[in-house]
Design a protein around this motif. Structure first.
Motif, PDB file in Angstrom:
ATOM      1  N   GLU A 218       0.848  -1.187   0.000  1.00 41.40           N
ATOM      2  CA  GLU A 218       0.000   0.000   0.000  1.00 41.40           C
ATOM      3  C   GLU A 218       0.888   1.243   0.000  1.00 41.40           C
ATOM      4  N   GLN A 219       0.794   2.030  -1.044  1.00 44.28           N
ATOM      5  CA  GLN A 219       1.785   3.075  -1.316  1.00 44.28           C
ATOM      6  C   GLN A 219       1.984   4.043  -0.166  1.00 44.28           C
ATOM      7  N   GLN A 220       0.890   4.512   0.456  1.00 50.92           N
ATOM      8  CA  GLN A 220       1.021   5.445   1.571  1.00 50.92           C
ATOM      9  C   GLN A 220       0.889   4.756   2.935  1.00 50.92           C
ATOM     10  N   GLY A 221       1.119   3.450   2.954  1.00 49.63           N
ATOM     11  CA  GLY A 221       1.144   2.751   4.224  1.00 49.63           C
ATOM     12  C   GLY A 221      -0.169   2.114   4.610  1.00 49.63           C
ATOM     13  N   LEU A 222      -0.208   1.603   5.837  1.00 47.58           N
ATOM     14  CA  LEU A 222      -1.330   0.801   6.301  1.00 47.58           C
ATOM     15  C   LEU A 222      -2.489   1.615   6.854  1.00 47.58           C
ATOM     16  N   ALA A 223      -2.179   2.729   7.508  1.00 47.62           N
ATOM     17  CA  ALA A 223      -3.157   3.395   8.368  1.00 47.62           C
ATOM     18  C   ALA A 223      -4.381   3.890   7.618  1.00 47.62           C
ATOM     19  N   LYS A 224      -4.194   4.389   6.392  1.00 43.63           N
ATOM     20  CA  LYS A 224      -5.298   5.050   5.704  1.00 43.63           C
ATOM     21  C   LYS A 224      -6.352   4.091   5.177  1.00 43.63           C
ATOM     22  N   ASN A 225      -6.044   2.799   5.153  1.00 42.43           N
ATOM     23  CA  ASN A 225      -6.998   1.832   4.618  1.00 42.43           C
ATOM     24  C   ASN A 225      -7.523   0.861   5.668  1.00 42.43           C
ATOM     25  N   ARG A 226      -7.334   1.194   6.952  1.00 43.71           N
ATOM     26  CA  ARG A 226      -7.780   0.312   8.018  1.00 43.71           C
ATOM     27  C   ARG A 226      -8.877   0.982   8.842  1.00 43.71           C
ATOM     28  N   LEU A 227      -9.711   0.167   9.445  1.00 41.23           N
ATOM     29  CA  LEU A 227     -10.788   0.678  10.280  1.00 41.23           C
ATOM     30  C   LEU A 227     -10.255   0.970  11.679  1.00 41.23           C
ATOM     31  N   TRP A 228     -10.410   2.218  12.116  1.00 36.40           N
ATOM     32  CA  TRP A 228      -9.979   2.635  13.436  1.00 36.40           C
ATOM     33  C   TRP A 228     -11.124   2.476  14.433  1.00 36.40           C
ATOM     34  N   GLN A 229     -10.782   2.584  15.726  1.00 37.15           N
ATOM     35  CA  GLN A 229     -11.763   2.508  16.796  1.00 37.15           C
ATOM     36  C   GLN A 229     -11.671   3.771  17.649  1.00 37.15           C
ATOM     37  N   VAL A 230     -12.760   4.094  18.340  1.00 38.46           N
ATOM     38  CA  VAL A 230     -12.698   5.175  19.321  1.00 38.46           C
ATOM     39  C   VAL A 230     -11.880   4.684  20.505  1.00 38.46           C
ATOM     40  N   ASP A 231     -10.898   5.485  20.916  1.00 40.27           N
ATOM     41  CA  ASP A 231      -9.980   5.131  21.992  1.00 40.27           C
ATOM     42  C   ASP A 231     -10.539   5.658  23.308  1.00 40.27           C
ATOM     43  N   LYS A 232     -10.852   4.786  24.222  1.00 41.78           N
ATOM     44  CA  LYS A 232     -11.424   5.196  25.503  1.00 41.78           C
ATOM     45  C   LYS A 232     -10.354   5.538  26.531  1.00 41.78           C
ATOM     46  N   ASP A 233      -9.081   5.284  26.199  1.00 36.36           N
ATOM     47  CA  ASP A 233      -7.981   5.606  27.109  1.00 36.36           C
ATOM     48  C   ASP A 233      -7.009   6.508  26.374  1.00 36.36           C
ATOM     49  N   SER A 234      -7.125   7.818  26.575  1.00 35.65           N
ATOM     50  CA  SER A 234      -6.297   8.777  25.850  1.00 35.65           C
ATOM     51  C   SER A 234      -5.008   9.123  26.586  1.00 35.65           C
ATOM     52  N   SER A 235      -4.748   8.519  27.767  1.00 35.54           N
ATOM     53  CA  SER A 235      -3.539   8.836  28.524  1.00 35.54           C
ATOM     54  C   SER A 235      -2.311   8.537  27.651  1.00 35.54           C
ATOM     55  N   PRO A 236      -1.192   9.294  27.788  1.00 37.80           N
ATOM     56  CA  PRO A 236      -0.948  10.330  28.795  1.00 37.80           C
ATOM     57  C   PRO A 236      -1.377  11.738  28.368  1.00 37.80           C
ATOM     58  N   LEU A 237      -2.183  11.892  27.308  1.00 36.40           N
ATOM     59  CA  LEU A 237      -2.643  13.223  26.939  1.00 36.40           C
ATOM     60  C   LEU A 237      -3.610  13.749  27.990  1.00 36.40           C
ATOM     61  N   THR A 238      -3.558  15.039  28.240  1.00 40.23           N
ATOM     62  CA  THR A 238      -4.480  15.633  29.199  1.00 40.23           C
ATOM     63  C   THR A 238      -5.882  15.649  28.604  1.00 40.23           C
ATOM     64  N   PRO A 239      -6.908  15.561  29.424  1.00 38.08           N
ATOM     65  CA  PRO A 239      -8.281  15.618  28.899  1.00 38.08           C
ATOM     66  C   PRO A 239      -8.513  16.917  28.138  1.00 38.08           C
ATOM     67  N   ALA A 240      -9.259  16.834  27.049  1.00 34.84           N
ATOM     68  CA  ALA A 240      -9.547  18.027  26.247  1.00 34.84           C
ATOM     69  C   ALA A 240     -10.557  18.900  26.990  1.00 34.84           C
ATOM     70  N   SER A 241     -10.357  20.222  26.909  1.00 34.94           N
ATOM     71  CA  SER A 241     -11.291  21.156  27.524  1.00 34.94           C
ATOM     72  C   SER A 241     -11.618  22.258  26.532  1.00 34.94           C
ATOM     73  N   ASN A 242     -12.870  22.687  26.544  1.00 35.77           N
ATOM     74  CA  ASN A 242     -13.332  23.763  25.658  1.00 35.77           C
ATOM     75  C   ASN A 242     -13.109  23.428  24.187  1.00 35.77           C
ATOM     76  N   GLN A 243     -13.089  22.164  23.868  1.00 36.66           N
ATOM     77  CA  GLN A 243     -12.949  21.723  22.488  1.00 36.66           C
ATOM     78  C   GLN A 243     -13.840  20.502  22.284  1.00 36.66           C
ATOM     79  N   SER A 244     -14.203  20.258  21.042  1.00 39.97           N
ATOM     80  CA  SER A 244     -14.868  19.015  20.705  1.00 39.97           C
ATOM     81  C   SER A 244     -13.790  18.067  20.213  1.00 39.97           C
ATOM     82  N   THR A 245     -13.646  16.939  20.883  1.00 42.45           N
ATOM     83  CA  THR A 245     -12.480  16.078  20.690  1.00 42.45           C
ATOM     84  C   THR A 245     -12.886  14.624  20.578  1.00 42.45           C
TER      85      THR A 245
END
Length: 317
Positions: free
Chosen positions: A89-116
């Motif tokens: 796959e010319q531009q790699g694997l990621a663009k042609n695979r089905l992703w999932q919603v990640d329920k564990d975003s650590s170590p990123l801080t929780p988003a505030s005042n944004q839709s994330t």
């Protein structure tokens, strides 16, 4: 379109729906009216609109969305290759695979005042046949007033180190490509893909467009400005962790030859990527790499010569 889920997040809105082709899509919105639409297939941002409901990204209508692997436009991701690393796959694997919603975003801080939304894609046994390294790829996408932020992360969950390339391919909607200029890449070296990838140095004060361009600019600054004279609008691209920037427009002859772009679409689109191409990123076992890209819009008045783009660039530094 049928709503599958609906969640209120800190005075902002996140919806999960299915589009006309049946693909799962997440819609992020915030109080001033800015929105972003993200397909779970590829973690692909396919729309970003400002508070005036103006579309800021280009998406091709050819082919139709029912063939999402062929979709050109928006902000797709290239990982683990941008150019040839031997993966089919010319531009790699990621663009042609089905992703999932990640329920564990650590170590990123929780988003505030944004839709994330936080997304995740983990390599599978089938993926190992194409690229023999185990990884976890995460992407946070946030929309706030006049700003779209993407934070990609790659984690090596293998027992051996691996190198990779990475790019966020930003297809911008512009009024007229001949009236657009790109500031921030002057005096830099670039690899010209139209001339066998040979290395040159940018001589112009700004990049303007009167023909096909396909260049990888090297060791680029944090901020790059895409200035649209006719729309009196500047999009500032701010990036971290991705040293390179790709500038691409197919112009008329190549646009007619490409199967997934309209013959005249080159007039109203420009791709400026955040990328790590020349020097690959190397991750040791269980290390994580994090990048960051912010796109924000700034009103400009180039028709009367009032805006100094360098002040825009440095002001957002």
């Amino acid at each position: 379109m049928r709503i599958k889920n609906h969640t209120l997040l800190l005075h902002t809105l996140l919806k999960m729906i299915r589009d006309a082709a049946g693909s799962s899509m997440i819609i992020l919105s915030e109080p001033t009216g800015s929105t972003a639409e993200v397909l779970l297939l590829g973690g692909h941002v396919v729309s970003w609109k400002n508070g005036r409901r103006e579309e800021l990204l280009y998406m091709s209508n050819k082919p139709a969305r029912k063939s999402p692997k062929g979709m050109r436009g928006g902000i797709p991701m290239c990982f683990p290759q941008f150019a040839n690393l031997g993966i089919p796959e010319q531009q790699g694997l990621a663009k042609n695979r089905l992703w999932q919603v990640d329920k564990d975003s650590s170590p990123l801080t929780p988003a505030s005042n944004q839709s994330t939304v936080d997304l995740i894609f983990k390599s599978t046994e089938e993926d190992l046949k194409s690229w023999p390294h185990r990884f976890e790829l995460r992407l946070r996408i946030s929309v706030s007033a006049e700003k779209l932020t993407l934070i990609p992360r790659v984690r090596n969950v293998d027992s051996k180190a691996f190198p990779f390339m990475f790019a966020l391919r930003n297809y911008f909607s512009v009024s007229d490509i001949s009236e657009v200029r790109v500031e921030g890449l002057e005096t830099l070296d670039y690899l010209d893909n139209l001339l066998r990838g040979d290395r040159y140095t940018e001589q112009a004060d700004a990049i303007t467009f009167d023909g096909e361009i396909d260049r990888v600019y090297l060791s680029t600054p944090t901020n790059i400005a895409i200035i649209d004279h006719e729309k009196k609008r500047t999009i500032v691209l701010r990036k971290e962790g991705m040293a390179d920037a790709v500038v691409w427009n197919p112009w008329d002859r190549k646009a007619k030859a490409l199967p997934d772009i309209g013959d005249d679409d080159y007039k109203t689109m420009l791709r400026v990527d955040s990328a790590a191409i020349e020097t690959q990123i190397v991750l040791k076992p269980f290390e994580e790499w994090k990048g960051r890209q912010e796109l924000c819009t700034v009103s400009s008045s180039y028709c009367s010569g009032q805006l100094d783009p360098r002040k825009v660039l440095h002001g957002l530094g």
